[in-house]
Design an enzyme around this catalytic site. Structure first.
Site, short mmCIF file in Angstrom:
data_model
loop_
_atom_site.label_atom_id
_atom_site.label_comp_id
_atom_site.label_asym_id
_atom_site.label_seq_id
_atom_site.Cartn_x
_atom_site.Cartn_y
_atom_site.Cartn_z
N CYS A 161 3.66 -4.40 -17.75
CA CYS A 161 3.08 -3.16 -18.04
C CYS A 161 2.88 -3.36 -19.65
CB CYS A 161 3.88 -1.86 -17.69
SG CYS A 161 3.58 -1.44 -16.00
N GLU B 54 2.97 3.20 -15.27
CA GLU B 54 2.30 2.95 -16.11
C GLU B 54 1.07 2.31 -16.18
OE1 GLU B 54 5.20 2.16 -15.56
OE2 GLU B 54 6.30 1.38 -17.43
N ASN C 271 4.67 5.14 -9.92
CA ASN C 271 4.61 4.06 -9.17
C ASN C 271 4.28 4.09 -7.60
OD1 ASN C 271 7.19 5.81 -8.92
ND2 ASN C 271 8.44 3.72 -8.89
N ASN D 25 5.17 -1.07 -2.04
CA ASN D 25 4.47 -1.70 -0.92
C ASN D 25 5.66 -2.32 -0.17
OD1 ASN D 25 2.88 -3.97 0.32
ND2 ASN D 25 1.63 -2.26 -0.03
N ALA D 26 5.25 -2.44 1.11
CA ALA D 26 6.24 -3.36 1.89
C ALA D 26 6.51 -4.76 1.56
CB ALA D 26 5.93 -3.44 3.45
N1 THU Z 1 8.68 0.82 -12.15
C1 THU Z 1 7.83 1.46 -13.01
O1 THU Z 1 6.92 2.09 -12.37
N2 THU Z 1 7.53 1.26 -14.26
C2 THU Z 1 8.43 0.16 -15.00
O2 THU Z 1 8.05 -0.09 -16.26
C3 THU Z 1 9.70 -0.10 -14.48
C4 THU Z 1 9.71 -0.25 -13.14
C5 THU Z 1 8.93 1.01 -10.92
C6 THU Z 1 8.67 -0.27 -10.09
C7 THU Z 1 9.29 0.15 -8.76
O3 THU Z 1 8.85 0.73 -7.98
C8 THU Z 1 10.67 0.82 -9.29
O4 THU Z 1 10.31 1.10 -10.83
C9 THU Z 1 11.94 0.05 -9.39
O5 THU Z 1 11.84 -1.22 -10.22
#
Ligand code: THU
Length: 135
Positions: A91, A56, A43, A46-47
């Site tokens: 996703c 994903e 993941n 971003n600000a």
């Molecule tokens: N996040 C993911 O990368 N994948 C998901 O399916 C669930 C959420 C990330 C987004 C954010 O950076 C952090 O988890 C908290 O929501």
């Protein structure tokens, strides 16, 4: 061919690549293609919070942009979470576009994982065929 266990472990390796100054919640992903190619992702926050990209989708966009559109077989998703790190709605939708039968391996912090076909996580999903119009 990479095993499910190895794919999940690759997703866990991506946790330390996550850019997570806001949530502090790292997520990793790894996609396996039919020819054995693997694309990983993390993941990237971003600000402007809503501009964040999930692990994903990072992995998916890497695969598609490298020419792997029709041979995505499995995705592993890993988080340091007590519960399984379920993929978010957007996703699921993005992945559905390329393979409703994609195998989704969902892991939790103790590295246990469960496996589902994507169409069970997104039943009656909207995909490319849904754009066909009535005469
Ligand atoms: N996040 C993911 O990368 N994948 C998901 O399916 C669930 C959420 C990330 C987004 C954010 O950076 C952090 O988890 C908290 O929501």
């Amino acid at each position: 061919m990479i095993s499910d266990r190895e794919l999940v472990d690759l997703a866990f390796e991506m946790l330390n690549r996550s850019y997570i100054p806001y949530s502090k919640f790292p997520v990793g992903a790894a996609i396996a293609c039919a020819d054995g190619t693997v694309f990983t992702g993390c993941n990237v926050e971003n600000a402007a919070y809503g501009s964040t990209i999930c692990a994903e989708r990072t992995a998916l966009v890497k695969a598609v942009s490298e020419g792997h559109q029709n041979d995505l077989e499995r995705i592993a998703i890993a988080g340091n979470s007590a519960d399984y790190c379920w993929p978010c709605g957007p996703c699921r939708q993005m992945l559905y576009e390329f393979n409703p039968n994609l195998t989704v391996l969902v892991a939790r912090a103790d590295r246990q994982f469960v496996s589902f076909p994507l169409h069970e996580l997104l039943p009656h999903g909207f995909g490319p065929k849904g754009l066909a119009q009535a005469e």
